[in-house]
Design an enzyme around this catalytic site. Structure first.
Site, short mmCIF file in Angstrom:
data_model
loop_
_atom_site.label_atom_id
_atom_site.label_comp_id
_atom_site.label_asym_id
_atom_site.label_seq_id
_atom_site.Cartn_x
_atom_site.Cartn_y
_atom_site.Cartn_z
N GLU A 153 20.96 59.65 -85.38
CA GLU A 153 22.28 60.27 -85.51
C GLU A 153 22.65 61.09 -84.26
OE1 GLU A 153 22.26 60.64 -90.40
OE2 GLU A 153 22.02 62.45 -89.18
N GLU A 312 21.52 54.41 -93.92
CA GLU A 312 21.26 55.56 -94.80
C GLU A 312 22.46 55.80 -95.70
OE1 GLU A 312 20.23 59.34 -93.14
OE2 GLU A 312 18.94 58.49 -91.60
#
Length: 673
Positions: A153, A312
């Site tokens: 991320e 995710e």
């Protein structure tokens, strides 16, 4: 060039982040047994494991990871292997404290969380390259390896650092981008407020100043910070390509517009082998499934329409919002399969087993604290079976009906200080336009403003404050060749340097819209204006109005009150073979739907009144055939018309004429032919 699909997977990816280092090895055998029970096909490993893999500088301990990967391979589970460069070890920061990022006000962050990285720091870059090389040399041809997962991320929670080292890098970046300091002065408009520079060495990052700083400088620093992170990704990617050929490399994006605003995903999408995304519901009282669909459509668009992967999301509640409700029964499957409908070749979760310690111990997982005698676990097993049944979906592409323009650079620029109204929010307008299109059962592709738009009958521009001349020409040519365009207010105002386009607003959109804007007239908080339309309708607007002067455009809705009373509020302009609409105020859902309905008629898009609200119908098509996804977000059974018979893959039933979708359920029909 590696394949873009995870190596060795023949169906959809199903699994989650697996962090065995949080548990004694006695638990690992139970983990793989439960993975088989749940139908897990792939797990992500090692993302936060740098301190365990390299407990001291240059001393590696791969033994535990060897055992994990061998165990997973033995049980038929593929591995998305992380490079753990999002969290350098404590020993690294002790030796290199300058690798911790500095904020704009001069505060240096401390170790103890994640992502506290100065991405321009040379010592960090060298250490990241070393651990990546060590992993690639050891596991580059491991039989379990399906995918490399670089970092985690990017941009969350830190993207930009304002230290002296980054200042020096910024100067070099400016010199490469502009060539001379005089060119920088021209681009940034430094004649204003006496900010002119005579040497690159005089330029610093946009650190904290007594009042507002130079907006063009701030915009370029966002670009610099994004490019610096991307350099780090590319460096790790290239090591992996060299030492582990044939295995695709990714990093997990966060395209939901509320969750990461510091990354230009159009640029990043060109660098990864496979686009992957993390998505978490923002439970703020709105229809969360609409934001989910929007994020999935945006991710697919970043992948240029190719299949991507949801790497995710959550089985139930998260732990980082002010209030974290659980997902309703069946919502896990609806969320997961909605991503699949919109292009994902799987559904992965954070994480496999719910943590007992640490900051995310109350974040839901596939194996919750309560173990297997829980609703969440039973739904995980059911979803695993559904994923297995949908193997023929893999590799197909989602079909879109319309396009929406989005540009991260424009968002960055519009979000800077001292704009005409702090109540105008580019993301809010994107959400609003998207929700109306969603409720019209239109699947949306997002597109860069300079992209080829010729295949779309309708293109909407919800908020494009920054627009290049090339983008303006692109939209003009699109309409001239028969397209239908809808543009919202405060678009086409500045160029790539945040300089107002010469001449009247809206700059490069004047000709295609057939109008000019004499003046912006933002509304005070709580103030509203009424509009009158050709059918007597009176939608209302807030936040923004404008003094619009038609230059060939026809007035469709007029301001009934406010400072712009009697002037055009919504216009329509025929140009060449197409039409362009302009909306000069912030319309609510009803008014926006009326405008988009008229534009859809121009675009010859037939209304889909036979589909109930909050029932998604999306198609994926490819070599394995055409698949129709019907997702019922309502509490009542729904009927979806079918123009082609087929087989419903989750029940095995034959369908013809129509498809019944039970309340809260998902049905996927593989159409005949």
């Amino acid at each position: 060039m590696p394949d873009t699909a995870p190596k060795g997977l023949t169906g959809l990816a199903f699994g989650g982040d697996y962090n065995p280092e949080q548990w004694p090895e006695s638990v690992w055998q139970e983990d793989v047994r439960l993975m088989r029970e749940a139908g897990v096909t792939m797990v992500s490993v090692g993302i936060f494991s740098w301190a365990l893999l390299e407990p001291a500088p240059g001393r590696y301990d791969f033994g535990w990871l060897d055992r994990v990967l061998d165990l997973l391979h033995e049980h038929g589970v593929r591995v998305d292997l992380g490079t753990p460069t999002v969290v350098p070890p404590a020993w690294f920061y002790r030796a290199h404290p300058e690798a911790l990022p500095v904020t704009a006000d001069g505060t240096r962050h401390a170790f103890g969380s994640r992502g506290a990285i100065c991405h321009g720091n040379a010592d960090y870059r060298a250490a990241a390259a070393a651990i990546t090389t060590g992993l690639a040399e050891r596991y580059g041809d491991h039989p379990a390896l399906a995918l490399w997962h670089v970092h985690n991320e990017y941009g969350v929670p830190v993207s930009a650092c304002y230290c002296d080292s980054c200042a020096a890098r910024f100067r070099r970046w400016l010199a490469a981008a502009y060539g001379t300091v005089d060119t920088v002065n021209e681009a940034w408009g430094t004649a204003f407020w006496g900010q002119r520079y005579t040497d690159f060495d005089q330029i610093d990052p946009p650190r904290t100043t007594p009042t507002v700083g130079n907006p063009a400088q701030a915009l370029d620093y966002k670009r610099f910070a994004d490019a610096t992170m991307r350099e780090n990704f590319v460096a790790e990617r290239d090591i992996l390509h060299r030492l582990s050929p044939g295995v695709p490399v990714t990093t997990n994006f966060m395209t939901a517009l509320s969750q990461c605003d510091s990354v230009d995903y159009w640029a990043w999408g060109r660098e990864v082998d496979l686009v992957t995304n993390d998505h978490y519901l923002i439970t703020d009282g709105r229809r969360t499934h609409v934001n989910l669909a929007m994020a999935a459509d945006l991710t697919r668009s970043v992948a240029d329409g190719a299949p991507w992967l949801l790497l995710e999301h959550s089985t139930s509640g998260v732990n980082w919002q002010p209030r974290n409700p659980a997902k309703a029964p069946g919502q896990m499957a609806r969320n997961s399969l909605a991503h699949v409908a919109r292009g994902s070749d799987g559904a992965m979760f954070f994480q496999w087993r719910q943590s007992r310690r640490g900051a995310e111990k109350f974040h839901s997982a596939m194996v919750p604290h309560g173990g297997t005698d829980t609703r969440v676990w039973r739904e995980v097993v059911e979803l695993g079976a559904a994923a297995a049944a949908l193997s023929t979906v893999r590799g197909t592409r989602t079909e879109a009906d319309v396009a929406m323009l989005w540009d991260w650079h424009s968002w960055w620029a519009q979000s800077l200080q001292w704009r005409p109204s702090e109540d105008h929010d580019a993301r809010e307008r994107a959400d609003a336009f998207y929700e109306v299109l969603y409720d019209r059962h239109l699947t949306v592709d997002f597109a860069h403003p300079e992209a080829d738009l010729s295949r779309y009958p309708l293109v909407v521009v919800p908020a494009l404050y920054l627009m290049t001349e090339a983008a303006g020409r692109n939209l003009t040519e699109y309409v001239e060749r028969g397209g239908t365009l809808v543009v919202s207010y405060f678009s086409g105002i500045v160029d790539e340097h945040d300089a107002v386009h010469e001449g009247a607003h809206p700059g490069p959109l004047r000709d295609v819209l057939g109008l000019t804007v004499e003046e912006f007239s933002p509304l005070l908080k709580g103030e509203r204006v009424r509009l009158t339309g050709p059918d007597g309708s009176q939608p209302s607007g807030d936040v923004w109005t404008e003094f619009v002067v038609p230059r060939g455009a026809e007035t469709v809705w007029t301001y009934a009150d406010g400072l712009a009373a009697g002037r055009p509020a919504v216009t329509r302009h025929g140009l060449g073979e197409g039409t362009a609409w302009y909306v000069s105020t912030r319309l609510g859902a009803e008014g926006l739907d009326a405008v988009l309905g008229r534009a859809a008629e121009d675009a010859r898009i037939a209304p889909r009144a036979d589909l109930p609200r909050d029932v998604e119908v999306v198609r994926r098509t490819g070599a394995s055939g055409s698949h129709l996804f019907a997702i019922n977000h309502t509490a009542s059974d729904a009927k979806v018309p079918l123009d082609t018979p087929g087989t419903e893959l989750l029940t095995g039933e034959r369908t013809a004429g129509h498809l019944t979708v039970p309340a809260g359920a998902v049905r996927v029909v593989r159409l005949d032919g």
